[in-house]
Every structure is written in structure tokens, then in C-alpha cells.
Design a protein around this motif. Sequence first.
Motif, PDB file in Angstrom:
ATOM      1  N   ARG A 138       0.863  -1.030   0.069  1.00 35.46           N
ATOM      2  CA  ARG A 138      -0.279  -0.205   0.084  1.00 35.46           C
ATOM      3  C   ARG A 138       0.889   1.292  -0.009  1.00 35.46           C
ATOM      4  NH1 ARG A 138      -5.094  -1.753   0.852  1.00 35.46           N
ATOM      5  NH2 ARG A 138      -5.733   0.242  -0.574  1.00 35.46           N
ATOM      6  N   LEU A 141      -7.435   4.892   4.256  1.00 36.29           N
ATOM      7  CA  LEU A 141      -7.209   3.847   3.446  1.00 36.29           C
ATOM      8  C   LEU A 141      -8.250   3.664   2.460  1.00 36.29           C
ATOM      9  CD1 LEU A 141      -4.703   1.886   2.688  1.00 36.29           C
ATOM     10  CD2 LEU A 141      -5.995   0.304   3.971  1.00 36.29           C
ATOM     11  N   LEU A 151      -2.997  -3.928   6.319  1.00 37.20           N
ATOM     12  CA  LEU A 151      -1.719  -3.076   6.239  1.00 37.20           C
ATOM     13  C   LEU A 151      -1.109  -3.057   7.682  1.00 37.20           C
ATOM     14  CD1 LEU A 151      -0.102  -0.840   5.267  1.00 37.20           C
ATOM     15  CD2 LEU A 151      -1.921   0.872   5.467  1.00 37.20           C
ATOM     16  N   TYR A 208      -3.083  10.433  -1.628  1.00 37.63           N
ATOM     17  CA  TYR A 208      -1.955   9.420  -1.296  1.00 37.63           C
ATOM     18  C   TYR A 208      -0.588  10.697  -1.633  1.00 37.63           C
ATOM     19  CZ  TYR A 208      -4.493   5.142  -0.642  1.00 37.63           C
ATOM     20  OH  TYR A 208      -5.374   4.274  -0.162  1.00 37.63           O
ATOM     21  N   GLU A 231      -1.001   1.605  -6.793  1.00 39.48           N
ATOM     22  CA  GLU A 231      -0.609   0.341  -6.143  1.00 39.48           C
ATOM     23  C   GLU A 231      -0.693  -0.726  -7.088  1.00 39.48           C
ATOM     24  OE1 GLU A 231      -2.340   1.624  -1.435  1.00 39.48           O
ATOM     25  OE2 GLU A 231      -3.675   0.709  -3.290  1.00 39.48           O
ATOM     26  N   PHE A 235      -7.910  -0.802  -3.322  1.00 39.83           N
ATOM     27  CA  PHE A 235      -6.596  -0.737  -4.073  1.00 39.83           C
ATOM     28  C   PHE A 235      -6.525   0.733  -5.253  1.00 39.83           C
ATOM     29  CE2 PHE A 235      -5.823  -5.287  -3.339  1.00 39.83           C
ATOM     30  CZ  PHE A 235      -4.704  -4.957  -2.406  1.00 39.83           C
TER      31      PHE A 235
END
Length: 382
Positions: free
Chosen positions: A6, A138, A35, A312, A145, A141
Motif C-alpha cells: 500500500r 485507506l 496493512l 496519497y 498500487e 486498491f
Amino acid sequence: MAFIKRQLQKEIQDRMFCGKAIILIGARQVGKSTLFEQILGNSQLGVSNDQILTIYCDDAESRRLLENSSLADLRQQLAGKRLVMVDEAQRVQGVGLTLKLITDHFKDIQLLVTGSSSFMLQGKLNEPLTGRKFEYHLYPFSTKELLDEGGLLRVRQTFESRLIYGSYPDVVMGAENPRDLLMNLSSSYMYQDLLSLESVRKPVLLEKLLVALALQVGSEVSYSELAQTVGTDNKTVEKYIDLLEKCFIVFRLNGLSRNLRNELKKAKKVYFYDNGIRNAVIRQFAPLDMRNDAGALWENFFISERIKYNHYTGHYCNNYFWRTQTQQEVDYIEECDGAMTVFEMKWNPKKGKASFPQAFLDAYNVKETVVITPDNYLDWLT
């Protein structure tokens, strides 16, 4: 792929043992616990298994370890521990004060905390842990990633699948029946935090609202029209959408309205964080060439992926769409430091030429105009 790293992993690891709790929020089943488990298994931390305590708060017995614990109780429970992971902390009454005690009095212990509903968790943590936490979100995906782990070919091969089945870890990692998995996720399991609230008294109404929102992805929504469709009032619709947003199931875009008289001032669109959940809500997993909503899926996919990318990478911006009473429209806008990047999503660029309304370009400080297609979308997500 046995494991997909991640994007948040390194940033979280770099902030370990800095005297603050690390809070990881996100929808259920997006991989929060996994994670943290990957981080806990990192040999470079120098922490042995017997120095780790994991508390799963979905379990009633485990919750009692954290409810109304005194400092003396905590000293007994945490003796010899260096890492404490609290999973789904929003399930614990008074958890904020307990975590504050641990952070203030056990300086050698690193707290890792997960939560799947911001309206329940943040209200319990914000005041007690002010100045004592790092918080991260989070998502399912991200495209980056998947690209970093599987390469460009893998991303291209799974492109249609992600538009239909989404990017939840269990789906991407090869679940035998992604439909069953997504139907389970989109059922009461995903909403169990919502349905535990006294303010959500009508789960059937919630399900009807989700279907209505799923069928209007990419279109402006009206709370009054939604209320008529599902059989309730405007305030209930707005409240339920707000709760769905705080459970990380949907997110809203507001209409941009500043300079022109005929701009729609209260316009809103609602998107799903994951295409697979959206399709499960309407029970529709047909291939793209058999669907009449491929354009809406494409728009939902790109905007949700762009939200992940910006989060991110620390690209802080305000997000909007734009529409006027005369039906002029811009699909998606990012405003950063006063300058705007405007996007138009074209699923099939051969069907009509992309264009941006001149009235918008004249009225606003537009840095860049971008037409997003399946051929170039990776340039904006990686």
C-alpha cells in the motif's frame, strides 16, 4: 499477486514510535488491518511477537479490555508490550479517553488504531487525542498500487474488471466469485455501523436510497426528487447521504458557483468510492459492451481514482463539477491555489468531439483543460 504494498505503508512506518497514535480510517474490508499486520511483521521495527497486542473490537469480550479501563488496569494489560493494535475502535464506548491514557502514560508503546466510520470514531477521538495522533485514510486498491505491484500489462488486462467489479482487496486478489463477495460487502455487513445508530431506523429506506444514487452516478442529484423516489423527506435523504459518506461508501461533489448568474448554486453529484459496490447495489455485473451505463462507470472510476491519487500524494485541492441552467457542463474540476484544472471524461472519444464551455473558460482561472479517455487516464493516476 500474493501481496500488494500500500502507498501509505512507508509513511506510516516512518512515523512509528514518535509518541503519537496512528489512526487508519476507511471502509470495511479495504485492508486496514492487513496493512497494519504487514507493518507489524516488519523485522526492521525490532519488535517480537510477544510484544504485540491486537484487540479486535468487533468481539464483545475484546471490547471490555478497553471500556472504562483505569490506569492500573492498563498497566496490567500492557505489561511488556511495545505495539498495540486496536481494530474497529469505533465499537468501543469511551475509547478516546482510554487511548489518551495509553498515549500519555506508556511512551514506549506505539498505538495503531483502525476505524470504518468517521462519524463514530472521530467524535470519540478528536478531543481526547488532539495533538496526539497521525490520521490516514485507506481506500480500496489504487491504480498506482496495482501498477507498482503488477506492472502496466496487469493494469491494462484488469481494466474492464475494475470498472465492473472494483478494487476491493479480496476482489483484486483473485476471489473465486467476486459477485458473491461484493453482494456480501454491499449488504448489511458494510452498513453495520450505520444500522447500529438510533438515527437510522429504516434500513429498507437506506437500501432504496443507495439504489437511487447508484442509478444517478454522473448526474446531478436532487434531494427532493430522491425523497419522492424513496418515500421520505429531504432532511432524511440529506442525513442518510451524509452518513453514507462518513462510512466511506459514497462521496459528494458540489457544483462550482461563483461568477455567472445562471450557474446552479446548490447542485450536487454523488459518486461511489468503488465501482464494484455501486454495481452490487443495483445487482448489475454485465460486461461493458452489454451495458448502457459504461460512460457513468468510467466517470465514477476516474474521479474516485483521482481522489485516491490526490490523497496519497498530498495534492490538496478542492473538487467540483460545473453546470448552468442552459445545460453547459464541466465533468470534474480541481482547484489548487486558485488555479483550476478541468476534466472531461470520454469513454468513447470517437463519439463526438470534446469541448469545454467558453463561458467557464472566460469566467475562471483555468490552468489546464484535460480530456480523459481509457488511452490516457494512467497519466493522471500514476
